[in-house]
Scaffold this motif. Sequence first.
Motif: not given
Length: 184
Positions: A156-176
Motif C-alpha cells: 500500500y505504500r507503493e500505491r501511495s495510500v499508506l498511513s501509520s498511526i501509533n496504536g500503543d497509546r490510550p484508545p481515545e487518543e488513537v481514535t482521535e
Amino acid sequence: MTRLIFLGLPGSGKGTQAAILAGLLNIPHISTGDILRNAIAQVTPLGQKAQSYMDRGELVPDELILDLIRDRLNQPDAQNGWILDGFPRNVSQAAFLEQLLQELNQACDRAINLEVPDEVVVVRLLARKRPDDTEQTIRRRLEVYHEETAPLIDFYRERSVLSSINGDRPPEEVTESLHHLVNG
Ligand code: ADP
C-alpha cells in the motif's frame, strides 16, 4: 465517502478502532474475523471449514474468504463506503481486492497501519481470553502476520495510500488520531 483498510497485528486494537470509526462515519465495519466467528457459532459450512485453521492460528484458505468479500462489498450498505478489518491479510488477497474494486468502480482511500510492538500485543491478547488467544496460537498468529500480512505495508505504500498511526497509546487518543486522519 470513505473506504479504509486497517492493517495491524492481532491485538493492535484495529477491530475496536475500526468499529468506533465506522460508527462515527456511518459506514459498515467489515471484519472477516467476526464473520468467521459468527459462521463458527452458527455451525455453517463456512464455519466448519474455517474452525481448524483459526484454532491453530493459521489463515483460513483464500477460497473461503474471497467470495465472501465480493458478496459483502456488493451489498447496498457498502456502496457508501466501508472499513475493512482483517482483510486483505496476504498479497494474493490484496491483489484480488484491487481487481474487485476496479470492477466495482471503487478505490480504497487509505490503508491505515496501526503500529504496536509485538511485546505489547502479546500482553493484550493474553488478557483478552478469546478462544483463539492461547499463548501458542498467539505466537503463531504473530508469525503469520509478519510473514504474510506485513508485506501489505509496502504494497500500500507503493500505491501511495499508506498511513501509520501509533496504536500503543490510550484508545481515545488513537481514535482521535484516526478521526483526524480521515477528516483531515
Ligand atoms: P486477530 O487479528 O486478532 O488475529 P481476527 O478476528 O482478524 O483477529 O482473525 C482471527 C482469525 O480469523 C485469524 O487468525 C484467521 O485464522 C482468520 N481470518 C480472519 N480474516 C482472515 C483472512 N482475511 N484470511 C484468512 N484468514 C482470516
